[in-house]
Design an enzyme around this catalytic site. Sequence first.
Site, PDB file in Angstrom:
ATOM      1  CE  LYS A 138      -3.868  -2.372   2.212  1.00  0.00           C
ATOM      2  NZ  LYS A 138      -4.640  -2.683   3.421  1.00  0.00           N
ATOM      3  CD  GLN A 177      -3.625  -4.429   6.515  1.00  0.00           C
ATOM      4  OE1 GLN A 177      -3.697  -3.392   5.880  1.00  0.00           O
ATOM      5  NE2 GLN A 177      -4.079  -5.571   6.034  1.00  0.00           N
ATOM      6  CG  ASP A 185      -9.719   0.140   5.114  1.00  0.00           C
ATOM      7  OD1 ASP A 185      -9.539  -0.353   3.984  1.00  0.00           O
ATOM      8  OD2 ASP A 185      -8.945  -0.033   6.075  1.00  0.00           O
TER       9      ASP A 185
HETATM   10  N1  GUN Z   1      -7.168  -6.679   6.178  1.00  0.00           N
HETATM   11  C1  GUN Z   1      -7.566  -7.412   5.113  1.00  0.00           C
HETATM   12  N2  GUN Z   1      -8.152  -6.616   4.187  1.00  0.00           N
HETATM   13  C2  GUN Z   1      -8.119  -5.367   4.687  1.00  0.00           C
HETATM   14  C3  GUN Z   1      -8.554  -4.107   4.175  1.00  0.00           C
HETATM   15  O1  GUN Z   1      -9.120  -3.977   3.090  1.00  0.00           O
HETATM   16  N3  GUN Z   1      -8.325  -3.044   4.991  1.00  0.00           N
HETATM   17  C4  GUN Z   1      -7.730  -3.170   6.204  1.00  0.00           C
HETATM   18  N4  GUN Z   1      -7.572  -2.065   6.931  1.00  0.00           N
HETATM   19  N5  GUN Z   1      -7.318  -4.311   6.695  1.00  0.00           N
HETATM   20  C5  GUN Z   1      -7.517  -5.408   5.926  1.00  0.00           C
END
Ligand code: GUN
Length: 286
Positions: free
Chosen positions: A54, A98, A121
């Site tokens: 990311k 995350q 998100d």
């Molecule tokens: N863990 C797995 N997928 C995601 C996501 O799309 N966003 C976040 N913050 N954590 C995740």
Amino acid sequence: MTTANIIDGNALSTSVREQLAERAAALKAKGVTPCLAVILVGEDPASAVYVRNKVNACEKAGLRSLKDVYAADVDPAVVMARIAELNADPGVHGILVQLPLPKQFDSDAVLEAIAPAKDVDGFHAENVGALMQGTPRFIPCTPYGVMKMLETAQVPLKGAEAVIVGRSNIVGKPMAMLLLAAGCTVTICHSRTRDLAFHTRRADILVAAVGKARMITGDMIKPGATVIDVGINRLPAEQGGKLCGDVDFASASQVAGLITPVPGGVGPMTITMLLTNTIEAAERCV
Ligand code: GUN
């Protein structure tokens, strides 16, 4: 022999990210550098890889990123204080924590602490509610990426039977809302579903988001269906240790009309839509 056509997530990501880089440059020209803040807690290797990807993607597209990494045993109050700081910082447009978080955390409380206007998100209750009401502010990145893939591949959605396997807040539930809004008849299957194959065989659009390697096999798929594989699973070392999806690609691609590969399918699109949401958040600030 593969009969299904592939929806190439890498190629689509590349073209969308080129457009995003232009939007990032336009923002910079107005004195606003879009910025994503990412918080990672603990040493889960998969999460560390996702966060690194990311941050790298931000850099390539001309976004700024901040990364805070905490030990697995950190006091949740420390993370909450950092979120409050990022909420108040006008130079930060998107905040992502995350998931999953270690046991001592109340994940819902953490997600609710993020300012809804920076919740790229789309996991804050206010944004989840907006999505359900059909007035989305931030669409969760993975289902958003899937919709972009379906749109690009010109998959007919109105009146189509869509079956989602998986009911998570991150993928299954928001995916259902988006497909419903697009005119699909939506079924959500999960670990308690009786006769899963009965449902999956009815699907014109099948979305697999369960986290079980190769559990959807060709015999569970309607001929010509569009199969979207959200899973990212690592096979055990004795099976080669490779990444694979929730769909058994070898058998599924003999039956499906369109299919997404793993890797190179939904994964890159998730990050692309995170960049999209962050740029949108920044554009709302100018
Ligand atoms: N863990 C797995 N997928 C995601 C996501 O799309 N966003 C976040 N913050 N954590 C995740």
